[in-house]
Design a protein around this motif. Structure first.
Motif, mmCIF file in Angstrom:
data_model
loop_
_atom_site.group_PDB
_atom_site.id
_atom_site.type_symbol
_atom_site.label_atom_id
_atom_site.label_comp_id
_atom_site.label_asym_id
_atom_site.label_seq_id
_atom_site.Cartn_x
_atom_site.Cartn_y
_atom_site.Cartn_z
ATOM 1 N N PHE A 197 -27.862 11.863 98.695
ATOM 2 C CA PHE A 197 -26.793 12.022 97.703
ATOM 3 C C PHE A 197 -26.530 13.500 97.437
ATOM 4 O O PHE A 197 -25.375 13.910 97.264
ATOM 5 C CB PHE A 197 -27.183 11.318 96.402
ATOM 6 N N ARG A 198 -27.566 14.295 97.408
ATOM 7 C CA ARG A 198 -27.405 15.729 97.167
ATOM 8 C C ARG A 198 -26.559 16.369 98.267
ATOM 9 O O ARG A 198 -25.637 17.148 97.983
ATOM 10 C CB ARG A 198 -28.770 16.408 97.095
ATOM 11 N N LYS A 199 -26.873 16.040 99.518
ATOM 12 C CA LYS A 199 -26.146 16.648 100.635
ATOM 13 C C LYS A 199 -24.744 16.065 100.782
ATOM 14 O O LYS A 199 -23.781 16.787 101.055
ATOM 15 C CB LYS A 199 -26.935 16.443 101.925
ATOM 16 N N ARG A 200 -24.626 14.748 100.597
ATOM 17 C CA ARG A 200 -23.359 14.057 100.840
ATOM 18 C C ARG A 200 -22.346 14.262 99.724
ATOM 19 O O ARG A 200 -21.139 14.358 99.979
ATOM 20 C CB ARG A 200 -23.627 12.561 101.037
ATOM 21 N N LEU A 255 -19.165 18.835 96.881
ATOM 22 C CA LEU A 255 -18.410 19.232 95.699
ATOM 23 C C LEU A 255 -18.496 20.736 95.469
ATOM 24 O O LEU A 255 -17.497 21.386 95.132
ATOM 25 C CB LEU A 255 -18.942 18.501 94.466
ATOM 26 N N ALA A 256 -19.678 21.296 95.640
ATOM 27 C CA ALA A 256 -19.871 22.742 95.434
ATOM 28 C C ALA A 256 -18.988 23.534 96.402
ATOM 29 O O ALA A 256 -18.379 24.542 96.012
ATOM 30 C CB ALA A 256 -21.340 23.102 95.603
ATOM 31 N N ARG A 257 -18.921 23.087 97.648
ATOM 32 C CA ARG A 257 -18.090 23.791 98.637
ATOM 33 C C ARG A 257 -16.609 23.658 98.304
ATOM 34 O O ARG A 257 -15.852 24.643 98.329
ATOM 35 C CB ARG A 257 -18.368 23.242 100.035
ATOM 36 N N LYS A 278 -23.456 26.696 92.886
ATOM 37 C CA LYS A 278 -24.493 25.768 93.321
ATOM 38 C C LYS A 278 -24.368 24.493 92.505
ATOM 39 O O LYS A 278 -23.990 24.528 91.334
ATOM 40 C CB LYS A 278 -25.887 26.388 93.115
ATOM 41 N N LEU A 279 -24.664 23.348 93.108
ATOM 42 C CA LEU A 279 -24.625 22.084 92.378
ATOM 43 C C LEU A 279 -25.734 21.179 92.899
ATOM 44 O O LEU A 279 -25.662 20.648 94.002
ATOM 45 C CB LEU A 279 -23.271 21.394 92.531
ATOM 46 N N THR A 280 -26.777 21.037 92.113
ATOM 47 C CA THR A 280 -27.889 20.138 92.414
ATOM 48 C C THR A 280 -28.274 19.428 91.118
ATOM 49 O O THR A 280 -27.795 19.776 90.034
ATOM 50 C CB THR A 280 -29.109 20.906 92.961
ATOM 51 N N PHE A 281 -29.159 18.449 91.222
ATOM 52 C CA PHE A 281 -29.636 17.772 90.020
ATOM 53 C C PHE A 281 -30.363 18.743 89.089
ATOM 54 O O PHE A 281 -30.256 18.653 87.868
ATOM 55 C CB PHE A 281 -30.566 16.612 90.391
#
Length: 444
Positions: free
Chosen positions: A316-319, A324-326, A332-335
């Motif tokens: 989910f983080r990569k997909r 979204l961040a790009r 940066k966008l992570t949990f």
């Protein structure tokens, strides 16, 4: 060098459990090896069963000899290497207090940063200088948190070596944290950036991420929710388990992890809409495959993958998050970034204890020192507010202490212009001061 498979034995003597096992030591008179029987007091009968006494004995055997089946060593053997001690004496003790997944992660870290570069060096050859030098090298390539962990592990390992009589002096006791450390990531986002991210998502992913942002959930908690955890009428979700590395765990990261959390009414409405949609999908799938149930089970995951299991955090983080961040140009966008952002922005929404409750941290220091970051605009507003209060107080007191000068004063029956005589001096004149020589002196 032999191989030890002994388990020892326990017996009850009076009110205490005693354990016995064999250990190979050096005979100080002949300087030869000999086997001795070692007694150990395990505890009171009233506080432990015989089974628990056996477990306590096994821990003591592991501490002094190593794991069952591991090569035995003689105390004070100068050929004992760092790698052998960590594998056979240190890690087995830690496995008793570490959880399974935690043990795997920490073992990998210790192996890569300590055992691989230092493993072949005998314990007796280490000194403060060599350990400090290694820690300084780690500080160049590793993060601040990793360096702090490795320093803690070094101190634990050598303290255990001293405790088990492999060393007489602890070389790691005074090893210091290097001053030049790589800064820990402190990326945070704004409310607008979080809103832009939510606006780009489909219904399921938007609800998932909005729930994560609203309650600052850990991914292991967020992705483990089942429909039986959701109470629409009460607007609550109950955390009853977590997921990690593809496994379901009936525990959380902290004691406060497994609890009931409040969700806003609008978010509860969205979750109910998602449940209706999931029920429709279940009926459609059952019409195509008669083996599938047309009903949505309470044990079904709220955010299920294509086969009905829980979503994978890394996937989910990569997909979703990285994409979204790009697309939005976010730093940066992570949990982890989301949790840190919510802890930071929530400073304006409630007290520190309120934020700690949202984050479900056991200690307030974790909330304030690790997650909360300063907001530049807020710092600037605080400085301006402080300065306004200072000026307000200063001007108020200035008006009280400084008396306005009169337009004209009278001295000796003559009217003098403003500024000709000091008001302060004039106010202190006595009758004799009206004489010419006194008046000239007062005017000076």
């Amino acid at each position: 060098m032999g191989t030890s498979h002994q388990r020892g034995y326990v017996t009850l003597r009076g009110k205490q459990w005693y354990g016995y096992f064999r250990k190979v030591v050096n005979d100080p008179t002949t300087d030869e090896q000999k086997t001795v029987r070692v007694p150990v007091i395990l505890g009171l009968k009233s506080k432990m069963s015989k089974f628990e006494a056996r477990e306590a004995l096994q821990r003591e055997i592991t501490k002094q000899i190593g794991k069952p089946g591991s090569p035995t060593r003689v105390m004070n053997d100068g050929s004992v290497t760092f790698a052998w001690f960590v594998k056979n004496r240190f890690l087995p003790l830690k496995e008793a207090v570490w959880k399974e997944e935690t043990a795997k992660t920490k073992t990998i870290l210790i192996q890569s940063d300590l055992v691989d570069p230092l493993g072949e060096i005998p314990l007796a050859n280490f000194d403060k200088f060599s350990l400090q030098l290694h820690l300084n090298k780690l500080a160049i390539t590793r993060s601040k948190d990793t360096v702090l962990q490795m320093r803690a592990y070094l101190r634990d390992i050598f303290a255990e070596a001293v405790d088990q009589d492999f060393l007489t002096k602890d070389p790691a006791r005074k090893v210091k944290v290097p001053t030049q450390l790589r800064e820990t990531d402190t990326t945070t986002l704004t409310w607008d950036q979080l809103g832009l991210a939510l606006a780009e998502l489909t219904l399921r992913d938007r609800i998932l991420l909005e729930l994560d942002m609203t309650n600052a959930l850990r991914p292991s908690e967020l992705l483990a929710f089942r429909w039986k955890c959701f109470d629409y009428d009460a607007c609550t979700l109950k955390i009853i388990e977590t997921v990690y590395k593809g496994k379901i765990r009936p525990w959380g990261k902290t004691k406060k992890s497994l609890t009931v959390i409040h969700i806003p009414q609008k978010l509860a409405d969205d979750l109910e809409t998602w449940r209706v949609e999931c029920e429709e999908r279940a009926r459609e799938a059952a019409s195509k495959d008669k083996k599938k149930s047309p009903e949505l089970s309470p044990d079904d995951f709220i955010f299920a993958n294509e086969v009905g299991g829980f979503l994978d955090t890394d996937n989910f983080r990569k997909r979703v998050l990285h994409k979204l961040a790009r697309n939005l140009g976010l730093p940066k966008l992570t949990f982890q970034v989301i949790r840190r952002t919510i802890a930071t922005l929530a400073q304006k929404k409630g007290t520190v204890k309120d934020v700690q409750g949202v984050m479900r941290h056991s200690r307030t220091a974790t909330t304030t020192d690790v997650y909360m970051q300063e907001i530049p605009e807020s710092v600037q507003a605080t400085v301006n507010s402080i300065n306004r209060e200072l000026r307000k107080s200063s001007e108020k007191n200035h008006r009280k202490t400084v008396k306005p000068l009169p337009d004209a004063v009278t001295l000796g029956g003559k009217v003098l212009k403003h500024g000709a005589v000091s008001v302060k001096v004039f106010g202190n004149l006595t009758p004799n001061d009206t004489k010419r020589e006194r008046r000239e002196l007062a005017s000076c």
